[in-house]
Enzyme design. Sequence first.
Site, PDB file in Angstrom:
ATOM      1  N   GLY A 258       1.526   2.906  -2.652  1.00  0.00           N
ATOM      2  CA  GLY A 258       1.165   3.697  -3.834  1.00  0.00           C
ATOM      3  C   GLY A 258       1.965   3.301  -5.062  1.00  0.00           C
ATOM      4  O   GLY A 258       2.352   4.150  -5.852  1.00  0.00           O
TER       5      GLY A 258
ATOM      6  N   GLY B 249     -11.238  -2.527   2.155  1.00  0.00           N
ATOM      7  CA  GLY B 249     -11.821  -1.338   2.803  1.00  0.00           C
ATOM      8  C   GLY B 249     -11.443  -1.213   4.264  1.00  0.00           C
ATOM      9  O   GLY B 249     -11.897  -0.314   4.968  1.00  0.00           O
TER      10      GLY B 249
ATOM     11  N   HIS C 225      -4.350  -1.936  -7.105  1.00  0.00           N
ATOM     12  CA  HIS C 225      -3.703  -0.667  -7.405  1.00  0.00           C
ATOM     13  C   HIS C 225      -4.680   0.267  -8.102  1.00  0.00           C
ATOM     14  O   HIS C 225      -5.521  -0.141  -8.875  1.00  0.00           O
ATOM     15  CB  HIS C 225      -2.407  -0.849  -8.195  1.00  0.00           C
ATOM     16  CG  HIS C 225      -2.529  -1.721  -9.391  1.00  0.00           C
ATOM     17  ND1 HIS C 225      -1.766  -2.837  -9.575  1.00  0.00           N
ATOM     18  CD2 HIS C 225      -3.341  -1.642 -10.456  1.00  0.00           C
ATOM     19  CE1 HIS C 225      -2.110  -3.409 -10.706  1.00  0.00           C
ATOM     20  NE2 HIS C 225      -3.058  -2.705 -11.266  1.00  0.00           N
TER      21      HIS C 225
ATOM     22  N   ALA D  19      -3.936  -7.975  -3.794  1.00  0.00           N
ATOM     23  CA  ALA D  19      -3.346  -6.663  -4.071  1.00  0.00           C
ATOM     24  C   ALA D  19      -4.377  -5.799  -4.775  1.00  0.00           C
ATOM     25  O   ALA D  19      -5.361  -6.305  -5.304  1.00  0.00           O
ATOM     26  CB  ALA D  19      -2.130  -6.834  -4.969  1.00  0.00           C
TER      27      ALA D  19
ATOM     28  N   VAL E  61       4.239  13.814  -4.422  1.00  0.00           N
ATOM     29  CA  VAL E  61       3.640  14.859  -3.584  1.00  0.00           C
ATOM     30  C   VAL E  61       2.132  14.956  -3.783  1.00  0.00           C
ATOM     31  O   VAL E  61       1.497  15.930  -3.378  1.00  0.00           O
ATOM     32  CB  VAL E  61       4.321  16.226  -3.837  1.00  0.00           C
ATOM     33  CG1 VAL E  61       5.757  16.216  -3.348  1.00  0.00           C
ATOM     34  CG2 VAL E  61       4.262  16.623  -5.321  1.00  0.00           C
TER      35      VAL E  61
ATOM     36  N   ASP F  87       2.753  14.466   0.776  1.00  0.00           N
ATOM     37  CA  ASP F  87       1.811  15.561   1.047  1.00  0.00           C
ATOM     38  C   ASP F  87       0.889  15.252   2.224  1.00  0.00           C
ATOM     39  O   ASP F  87       0.331  16.169   2.833  1.00  0.00           O
ATOM     40  CB  ASP F  87       0.972  15.857  -0.203  1.00  0.00           C
ATOM     41  CG  ASP F  87       0.276  14.613  -0.709  1.00  0.00           C
ATOM     42  OD1 ASP F  87       0.963  13.592  -0.918  1.00  0.00           O
ATOM     43  OD2 ASP F  87      -0.960  14.644  -0.870  1.00  0.00           O
TER      44      ASP F  87
ATOM     45  N   ASP G 139       0.796  -1.233   0.000  1.00  0.00           N
ATOM     46  CA  ASP G 139       0.000   0.000   0.000  1.00  0.00           C
ATOM     47  C   ASP G 139       0.827   1.280   0.000  1.00  0.00           C
ATOM     48  O   ASP G 139       0.405   2.298   0.541  1.00  0.00           O
ATOM     49  CB  ASP G 139      -0.972   0.038   1.204  1.00  0.00           C
ATOM     50  CG  ASP G 139      -1.783  -1.231   1.294  1.00  0.00           C
ATOM     51  OD1 ASP G 139      -2.232  -1.697   0.250  1.00  0.00           O
ATOM     52  OD2 ASP G 139      -1.941  -1.762   2.414  1.00  0.00           O
TER      53      ASP G 139
HETATM   54  P1  IMP Z   1      -3.368 -12.782   2.263  1.00  0.00           P
HETATM   55  O1  IMP Z   1      -2.345 -12.329   1.271  1.00  0.00           O
HETATM   56  O2  IMP Z   1      -4.778 -12.433   1.857  1.00  0.00           O
HETATM   57  O3  IMP Z   1      -3.215 -14.220   2.647  1.00  0.00           O
HETATM   58  O4  IMP Z   1      -3.135 -11.956   3.615  1.00  0.00           O
HETATM   59  C1  IMP Z   1      -1.981 -12.143   4.423  1.00  0.00           C
HETATM   60  C2  IMP Z   1      -1.513 -10.817   5.012  1.00  0.00           C
HETATM   61  O5  IMP Z   1      -1.037  -9.974   3.976  1.00  0.00           O
HETATM   62  C3  IMP Z   1      -2.613 -10.023   5.702  1.00  0.00           C
HETATM   63  O6  IMP Z   1      -2.054  -9.317   6.788  1.00  0.00           O
HETATM   64  C4  IMP Z   1      -3.062  -9.031   4.649  1.00  0.00           C
HETATM   65  O7  IMP Z   1      -3.629  -7.864   5.196  1.00  0.00           O
HETATM   66  C5  IMP Z   1      -1.735  -8.732   3.988  1.00  0.00           C
HETATM   67  N1  IMP Z   1      -1.884  -8.293   2.599  1.00  0.00           N
HETATM   68  C6  IMP Z   1      -2.126  -9.051   1.519  1.00  0.00           C
HETATM   69  N2  IMP Z   1      -2.183  -8.292   0.414  1.00  0.00           N
HETATM   70  C7  IMP Z   1      -1.965  -7.033   0.799  1.00  0.00           C
HETATM   71  C8  IMP Z   1      -1.845  -5.780   0.089  1.00  0.00           C
HETATM   72  O8  IMP Z   1      -1.950  -5.684  -1.133  1.00  0.00           O
HETATM   73  N3  IMP Z   1      -1.593  -4.687   0.867  1.00  0.00           N
HETATM   74  C9  IMP Z   1      -1.423  -4.763   2.213  1.00  0.00           C
HETATM   75  N4  IMP Z   1      -1.506  -5.898   2.898  1.00  0.00           N
HETATM   76  C10 IMP Z   1      -1.771  -7.024   2.202  1.00  0.00           C
END
Ligand code: IMP
Length: 502
Positions: free
Chosen positions: A30, A368, A56, A54, A492, A398, A28
């Site tokens: 960005g 969310g 984006h 993930a 920024v 920022d 996360d």
């Molecule tokens: P999983 O990948 O759904 O098995 O989740 C395992 C851990 O990775 C959890 O703590 C999720 O919140 C974290 N996680 C998985 N994908 C992301 C992502 O894209 N951003 C942030 N945390 C993630």
Amino acid sequence: MPPTSPRPRLPLPARTGTIAVIDAQFGDTGKGKFVDLFADWADIVARGTGGANAGHTIYVGDKEFVFHLLPSGILKKHTVNIIGRGVAFDPAVVAHELTLLKKTRRASGKLRIAYNAPVVMPQHILLDRVREHLAGQGKIGTTGRGIGPLYEDQVRRVGITVNDLLNKDLLRAKLTRNLSEKLLYFKLADKTLLRELLHMPLLGSGAFFHPRTLLNVESLIDAYTVYGNAFREFVDDTDSYLRGQHGKKKILLEGAQGVMLSVDYGTYPYVTASDSSAIGLARGVGLHPKDISATYALIKGFYMTRVGEGPFPTELGGSMSARWCGDGEVNKENEFSRVPEASPNHHDPFIQGVGLRIAGGEYGATTGRPRRVGWLDLPLLRYALQFGGTSLILTKLDVLDDCEEIKVCTEYIYRGPRVAVGQIKLTPGKKLFTAIPAAEILTHCEPVLKKFPGWRQRLRACRRAGALPRELRQLIQFLERQVGTHASLVSVGPRPEETVVL
Ligand code: IMP
């Protein structure tokens, strides 16, 4: 909104080259914006890790698109986009994203999907959710997208690959094998919970539910061969293709999650199930890590976030924040009304964390969920950069515009029980300059925080390094010295042009 100016000129290889964009924290940071910017340069954009966990966000003009699986070059007409062998391929999500793509009415790049990528099926999502439900306090806090069970199946040698979706008989045989042990497990689980889960839209809204056998295997086969037919034209041996193009074309490897969530290098067991470092990314597209000529490691500028469970030494508000973010009640819409005094300058760290979360819009793109917020952690970053990072990109600077004071964790003091970590003996009071990522150690690490003055200036209009406030430039230099890595770009604002080349 500041006036639109041209996209920045990026420090990228002039001719050919294979570069990687990864996240050196907990995801996360960005990446979407930078992968999108770098995709202007690339002939090929490839994903090699992660899956629909993930997410984006990409901006096209004023429109915002959230993609989970389609690579970020998909909106560029001349780019080849690869979903590589290491990606947890969820056909339902990709089908949905292809429909979204059509709605943009823009010419899209070419798509190639690895024939040997593992396929996420409803049983994986079901298992992920049942397990998290049963785990109670011991949960990982997964995204519930079936990622863990999917990679387990791959290692257990009962996985289903994209190519199986093109061959109905193969799919039937492999699915039967894949399900046998899971159905035994589901027999012991709460039937009402299973039924409810299988009626979620994410799990086919009941289409795969069978009152006696739980899963309707025939409807699974039918639905997934329909996906297979829809994707048939894109399926390819992408590993060989990329190896063939390496050295001849400009290749951008798009990371997912962050190094600290890597199953190999992260804060185990609070990690995802693939290797989200540059090493895992190269392997996930059939390349060698040494094939990468430059790795851009993204971090948030001077704060950090984490979603789900797991240690987070610099978390503002500590365990109170972790509970608050994990209880399922708080979201983007209601948090400010629950904590109206929230401010990035509040003296109470928990309330300050809420203030920073609101300022940064730190709520998960996939789930969310509110992201836990803390200060930049240099011991973790020093550790993470060992697995790739030729230069740093600092994002979301920022967000701290209104902060009077910024803190950076320079080292830890270990406060846990005496424990051996290989040859290292950890005793209470010991200082740690580089993190030891094991959750049972990190949980007991107290951050030593160094204070810096904030810049109290709007950064979004800055376009040149010289225009950045002095306080910020000094902070960046401090960071570079501390981790021995140059920062090449800062962000920024969310828009592509809101970028400064250092
Ligand atoms: P999983 O990948 O759904 O098995 O989740 C395992 C851990 O990775 C959890 O703590 C999720 O919140 C974290 N996680 C998985 N994908 C992301 C992502 O894209 N951003 C942030 N945390 C993630």
